[in-house]
Structure formats: structure tokens, C-alpha cells
Motif scaffolding. Structure first.
Motif, mmCIF file in Angstrom:
data_model
loop_
_atom_site.group_PDB
_atom_site.id
_atom_site.type_symbol
_atom_site.label_atom_id
_atom_site.label_comp_id
_atom_site.label_asym_id
_atom_site.label_seq_id
_atom_site.Cartn_x
_atom_site.Cartn_y
_atom_site.Cartn_z
ATOM 1 N N CYS A 119 50.079 3.973 -19.594
ATOM 2 C CA CYS A 119 51.418 3.857 -20.166
ATOM 3 C C CYS A 119 51.439 4.503 -21.554
ATOM 4 O O CYS A 119 50.519 4.327 -22.339
ATOM 5 N N ALA B 196 53.764 3.955 -23.909
ATOM 6 C CA ALA B 196 54.446 3.156 -24.937
ATOM 7 C C ALA B 196 53.454 2.764 -26.029
ATOM 8 O O ALA B 196 52.275 2.583 -25.751
ATOM 9 N N CYS C 92 50.564 -0.138 -25.744
ATOM 10 C CA CYS C 92 50.371 -0.558 -24.357
ATOM 11 C C CYS C 92 49.254 0.278 -23.732
ATOM 12 O O CYS C 92 49.179 1.476 -23.932
ATOM 13 N N CYS D 217 54.758 1.963 -18.037
ATOM 14 C CA CYS D 217 54.497 0.960 -17.006
ATOM 15 C C CYS D 217 55.795 0.177 -16.754
ATOM 16 O O CYS D 217 56.737 0.225 -17.548
ATOM 17 N N CYS E 49 56.901 -2.188 -19.639
ATOM 18 C CA CYS E 49 57.510 -1.540 -20.812
ATOM 19 C C CYS E 49 58.903 -1.011 -20.487
ATOM 20 O O CYS E 49 59.815 -1.102 -21.308
#
Ligand code: ZN
Length: 146
Positions: free
Chosen positions: A6, A8, A11, A21, A24
Motif C-alpha cells: 500500500c 498510503a 501503511c 489497500c 486505506c
């Protein structure tokens, strides 16, 4: 075969087919749902926060209205930027860049597409920063960091 991670901030979960993901992405959709209310209520939220930061002192009216105006403009412009990018790349008609609610609805509708976009990490970071900037408390979030 290893799955990509992911994108983000903070994360580290693995994703499949998306850059963000599912968790998120869902969090961003929830953030988008809250933004119109935060936009409306940001004066009150900022006043509270300034009071806490200043140790109980009431912020000056000028300082507060400046901060509110800045936070609102930043929120509108950020949503407008992502709405325009989405509309352009998908060949769709985008929402009115002055309508905060319409832009959040549009971006929510396109959340899966944005979660797979090369700039998904940037989108996640900007939205999180944006909602924190208008008063949302993120201190209890991000507990799913693996
Ligand atoms: Zn994630």
C-alpha cells in the motif's frame, strides 16, 4: 509472488490490483464523507484547537477568520484538483469546483479508480492532511500499521 505494498503514508499492508489497500481506501472514503461537515464546522473546530494550543486563551477574531478562510480555500482547491484530474483522465464531466459536497461525492464514486492510480499515495496523503487541517483528530487512527 510478492504483492506490492500500500502506498498510503505509514501503511505497510500488501495490496492486490490497487495501490492502496482496502482499509486505506475505505478510510479515505470515510474522510471524504466527513469533509463537507468539517468544511462547515471548521470555524468552531479551529477556535477550539487554538484555545487548547494557547492554553485557554481565546484566539483573536482576525487570526481565527484568516485561519478559517485559509483552511476552507485549501480544502476546496485540493478537492478541485483531484476532481479535475479524475474527470479529465476518465473523460467524464467533473463537479463544480466551488461545490465541496458535489466534489466529495464525485471522488467517493471514483475511489476505486483513484486507489489504483499512480498518484494514489499522494491522494491519500493530501486528504489525510486536509482533514487534519480542518480539525479532524487523527491521533487514534493508523492503528493498523503492520
Ligand atoms: Zn493501506
Amino acid at each position: 509472488m510478492a504483492h506490492p505494498h500500500c502506498v498510503a503514508p505509514l501503511c505497510t499492508k500488501e495490496t492486490e490490483g490497487f495501490r492502496l489497500c482496502a482499509r486505506c481506501r475505505d478510510e479515505l472514503v470515510a474522510t471524504l464523507s466527513e469533509l463537507p461537515r468539517l468544511y462547515q464546522g471548521c470555524e468552531k473546530l479551529l477556535r477550539e484547537r487554538y484555545r487548547v494550543e494557547a492554553g485557554g486563551a481565546t484566539p483573536s477574531a482576525i487570526g481565527l477568520s484568516e485561519a478559517v478562510r485559509f483552511a476552507r480555500r485549501h480544502l476546496r482547491e485540493t478537492l478541485a484538483g483531484w476532481s479535475a484530474l479524475t474527470a479529465q483522465e476518465r473523460g467524464e464531466r467533473g463537479p463544480d469546483p466551488s461545490k465541496v459536497h458535489a466534489m466529495t461525492v464525485f471522488l467517493r464514486k471514483n475511489a476505486n479508480w483513484l486507489a489504483a492510480h499512480p498518484r494514489a499515495g499522494e491522494w491519500a496523503a493530501e486528504l489525510t492532511e486536509l482533514s487534519a487541517g480542518v480539525g479532524r483528530d487523527h491521533s487514534n487512527r493508523r492503528q493498523h500499521v503492520a
